[in-house]
Scaffold this motif. Structure first.
Motif, PDB file in Angstrom:
ATOM      1  N   SER A  71       0.809  -1.224   0.000  1.00 49.31           N
ATOM      2  CA  SER A  71       0.000   0.000   0.000  1.00 49.31           C
ATOM      3  C   SER A  71       0.841   1.272   0.000  1.00 49.31           C
ATOM      4  O   SER A  71       0.304   2.360   0.152  1.00 49.31           O
ATOM      5  CB  SER A  71      -0.928   0.013   1.223  1.00 49.31           C
ATOM      6  OG  SER A  71      -1.814  -1.080   1.174  1.00 49.31           O
ATOM      7  N   THR A  72       2.143   1.155  -0.155  1.00 50.18           N
ATOM      8  CA  THR A  72       3.021   2.316  -0.135  1.00 50.18           C
ATOM      9  C   THR A  72       3.055   2.962  -1.517  1.00 50.18           C
ATOM     10  O   THR A  72       3.502   2.333  -2.482  1.00 50.18           O
ATOM     11  CB  THR A  72       4.454   1.912   0.279  1.00 50.18           C
ATOM     12  OG1 THR A  72       4.398   1.261   1.548  1.00 50.18           O
ATOM     13  CG2 THR A  72       5.364   3.124   0.344  1.00 50.18           C
ATOM     14  N   PRO A  73       2.593   4.192  -1.635  1.00 51.83           N
ATOM     15  CA  PRO A  73       2.619   4.856  -2.945  1.00 51.83           C
ATOM     16  C   PRO A  73       4.042   4.966  -3.488  1.00 51.83           C
ATOM     17  O   PRO A  73       4.982   5.291  -2.768  1.00 51.83           O
ATOM     18  CB  PRO A  73       2.056   6.246  -2.642  1.00 51.83           C
ATOM     19  CG  PRO A  73       1.256   6.080  -1.391  1.00 51.83           C
ATOM     20  CD  PRO A  73       1.983   5.027  -0.605  1.00 51.83           C
ATOM     21  N   GLY A  74       4.186   4.635  -4.764  1.00 48.88           N
ATOM     22  CA  GLY A  74       5.472   4.759  -5.433  1.00 48.88           C
ATOM     23  C   GLY A  74       6.444   3.618  -5.192  1.00 48.88           C
ATOM     24  O   GLY A  74       7.525   3.590  -5.789  1.00 48.88           O
ATOM     25  N   TYR A  75       6.091   2.659  -4.336  1.00 47.59           N
ATOM     26  CA  TYR A  75       7.009   1.544  -4.045  1.00 47.59           C
ATOM     27  C   TYR A  75       7.117   0.633  -5.267  1.00 47.59           C
ATOM     28  O   TYR A  75       6.131   0.318  -5.912  1.00 47.59           O
ATOM     29  CB  TYR A  75       6.519   0.743  -2.844  1.00 47.59           C
ATOM     30  CG  TYR A  75       7.438  -0.414  -2.509  1.00 47.59           C
ATOM     31  CD1 TYR A  75       8.598  -0.207  -1.784  1.00 47.59           C
ATOM     32  CD2 TYR A  75       7.153  -1.698  -2.951  1.00 47.59           C
ATOM     33  CE1 TYR A  75       9.460  -1.260  -1.489  1.00 47.59           C
ATOM     34  CE2 TYR A  75       8.002  -2.756  -2.665  1.00 47.59           C
ATOM     35  CZ  TYR A  75       9.155  -2.532  -1.942  1.00 47.59           C
ATOM     36  OH  TYR A  75      10.007  -3.570  -1.660  1.00 47.59           O
ATOM     37  N   LYS A  76       8.323   0.201  -5.564  1.00 44.61           N
ATOM     38  CA  LYS A  76       8.585  -0.747  -6.649  1.00 44.61           C
ATOM     39  C   LYS A  76       9.113  -2.040  -6.049  1.00 44.61           C
ATOM     40  O   LYS A  76      10.028  -2.016  -5.216  1.00 44.61           O
ATOM     41  CB  LYS A  76       9.609  -0.188  -7.641  1.00 44.61           C
ATOM     42  CG  LYS A  76       9.220   1.145  -8.259  1.00 44.61           C
ATOM     43  CD  LYS A  76       7.971   1.025  -9.091  1.00 44.61           C
ATOM     44  CE  LYS A  76       7.656   2.369  -9.748  1.00 44.61           C
ATOM     45  NZ  LYS A  76       6.383   2.381 -10.415  1.00 44.61           N
ATOM     46  N   ARG A  77       8.529  -3.144  -6.475  1.00 41.06           N
ATOM     47  CA  ARG A  77       8.902  -4.446  -5.919  1.00 41.06           C
ATOM     48  C   ARG A  77      10.353  -4.781  -6.236  1.00 41.06           C
ATOM     49  O   ARG A  77      10.893  -4.352  -7.239  1.00 41.06           O
ATOM     50  CB  ARG A  77       7.978  -5.546  -6.419  1.00 41.06           C
ATOM     51  CG  ARG A  77       8.171  -5.954  -7.870  1.00 41.06           C
ATOM     52  CD  ARG A  77       7.286  -7.131  -8.274  1.00 41.06           C
ATOM     53  NE  ARG A  77       7.534  -8.318  -7.500  1.00 41.06           N
ATOM     54  CZ  ARG A  77       8.501  -9.188  -7.746  1.00 41.06           C
ATOM     55  NH1 ARG A  77       9.324  -8.996  -8.752  1.00 41.06           N
ATOM     56  NH2 ARG A  77       8.650 -10.246  -6.976  1.00 41.06           N
ATOM     57  N   GLN A  78      10.956  -5.547  -5.332  1.00 38.35           N
ATOM     58  CA  GLN A  78      12.322  -6.006  -5.523  1.00 38.35           C
ATOM     59  C   GLN A  78      12.340  -7.528  -5.550  1.00 38.35           C
ATOM     60  O   GLN A  78      11.482  -8.189  -4.967  1.00 38.35           O
ATOM     61  CB  GLN A  78      13.228  -5.508  -4.399  1.00 38.35           C
ATOM     62  CG  GLN A  78      13.442  -4.018  -4.428  1.00 38.35           C
ATOM     63  CD  GLN A  78      14.464  -3.591  -3.402  1.00 38.35           C
ATOM     64  OE1 GLN A  78      14.422  -4.022  -2.266  1.00 38.35           O
ATOM     65  NE2 GLN A  78      15.388  -2.752  -3.828  1.00 38.35           N
ATOM     66  N   ASP A  79      13.327  -8.062  -6.250  1.00 35.89           N
ATOM     67  CA  ASP A  79      13.506  -9.501  -6.315  1.00 35.89           C
ATOM     68  C   ASP A  79      14.993  -9.785  -6.445  1.00 35.89           C
ATOM     69  O   ASP A  79      15.812  -8.862  -6.433  1.00 35.89           O
ATOM     70  CB  ASP A  79      12.728 -10.100  -7.492  1.00 35.89           C
ATOM     71  CG  ASP A  79      12.260 -11.528  -7.222  1.00 35.89           C
ATOM     72  OD1 ASP A  79      12.860 -12.219  -6.372  1.00 35.89           O
ATOM     73  OD2 ASP A  79      11.286 -11.960  -7.864  1.00 35.89           O
ATOM     74  N   ILE A  80      15.339 -11.051  -6.572  1.00 33.33           N
ATOM     75  CA  ILE A  80      16.738 -11.460  -6.607  1.00 33.33           C
ATOM     76  C   ILE A  80      16.951 -12.376  -7.807  1.00 33.33           C
ATOM     77  O   ILE A  80      16.059 -13.147  -8.172  1.00 33.33           O
ATOM     78  CB  ILE A  80      17.119 -12.160  -5.286  1.00 33.33           C
ATOM     79  CG1 ILE A  80      18.617 -12.362  -5.164  1.00 33.33           C
ATOM     80  CG2 ILE A  80      16.380 -13.458  -5.125  1.00 33.33           C
ATOM     81  CD1 ILE A  80      19.051 -12.803  -3.774  1.00 33.33           C
ATOM     82  N   ASN A 115      10.562  -4.110 -12.897  1.00 32.14           N
ATOM     83  CA  ASN A 115       9.662  -3.234 -13.657  1.00 32.14           C
ATOM     84  C   ASN A 115       9.566  -1.838 -13.049  1.00 32.14           C
ATOM     85  O   ASN A 115       8.482  -1.319 -12.797  1.00 32.14           O
ATOM     86  CB  ASN A 115       8.261  -3.845 -13.759  1.00 32.14           C
ATOM     87  CG  ASN A 115       8.249  -5.127 -14.539  1.00 32.14           C
ATOM     88  OD1 ASN A 115       8.968  -5.262 -15.525  1.00 32.14           O
ATOM     89  ND2 ASN A 115       7.452  -6.081 -14.113  1.00 32.14           N
ATOM     90  N   SER A 116      10.698  -1.244 -12.826  1.00 32.31           N
ATOM     91  CA  SER A 116      10.702   0.046 -12.143  1.00 32.31           C
ATOM     92  C   SER A 116       9.980   1.134 -12.935  1.00 32.31           C
ATOM     93  O   SER A 116       9.568   2.140 -12.369  1.00 32.31           O
ATOM     94  CB  SER A 116      12.135   0.483 -11.850  1.00 32.31           C
ATOM     95  OG  SER A 116      12.878   0.566 -13.046  1.00 32.31           O
ATOM     96  N   SER A 117       9.791   0.946 -14.229  1.00 35.35           N
ATOM     97  CA  SER A 117       9.086   1.971 -15.009  1.00 35.35           C
ATOM     98  C   SER A 117       7.593   1.671 -15.134  1.00 35.35           C
ATOM     99  O   SER A 117       6.845   2.472 -15.685  1.00 35.35           O
ATOM    100  CB  SER A 117       9.696   2.074 -16.408  1.00 35.35           C
ATOM    101  OG  SER A 117       9.544   0.842 -17.089  1.00 35.35           O
TER     102      SER A 117
END
Length: 130
Positions: A35-44, A81-83
């Motif tokens: 629910s954090t606006p602007g947050y982009k998921r991270q993975d490894i 998918n930061s964009s």
């Protein structure tokens, strides 16, 4: 890491288990920030590096594992998918996808720990019979 050819397989399993542990922390963080606006998921990224390292060797799995340079298969954390974003607030975390990834990662981690336990049991049996 144990410095002996006897433990090559265990060392690779340990490296993979560390990567799944890190991935679990990343996926938990993604879920916490759903629910954090602007947050982009991270993975490894790890599996591709491990598969590439194993393909370098030839012959049986034992020979492939023996030739792996563990320092060359360091996991890489990336922002996925930061964009792109799925919502208007810029967040790209999908709770269903993250939950499925978390469950898959937990199963993989448990399997790796079980494989290490079994390998140590085989080593213990071999040493006790000699």
């Amino acid at each position: 890491m144990i410095n002996s050819d006897l433990f090559n397989y265990v060392n690779i399993l340990n490296k993979a288990a560390d990567a799944t542990w890190t991935r679990g922390k990343l996926l938990t963080n993604n879920l916490a920030n759903v629910s954090t606006p602007g947050y982009k998921r991270q993975d490894i990224e790890f599996q591709t590096y491990l598969a590439g390292a194993l393909q370098q060797g030839s012959g049986t799995l034992d020979r492939k594992v023996a030739g792996v340079d563990l320092q060359s298969i360091e996991p890489t954390i990336y922002t996925d998918n930061s964009s792109l974003s799925y919502r208007l607030d810029g967040n790209n975390v999908d709770i269903d996808t993250e939950s499925a990834n978390f469950a898959e990662n937990q199963i993989t981690h448990d399997a790796l720990l079980d494989a290490m336990t079994q390998e140590f049991s085989r080593i213990r049996i071999a040493l006790s019979n000699s």
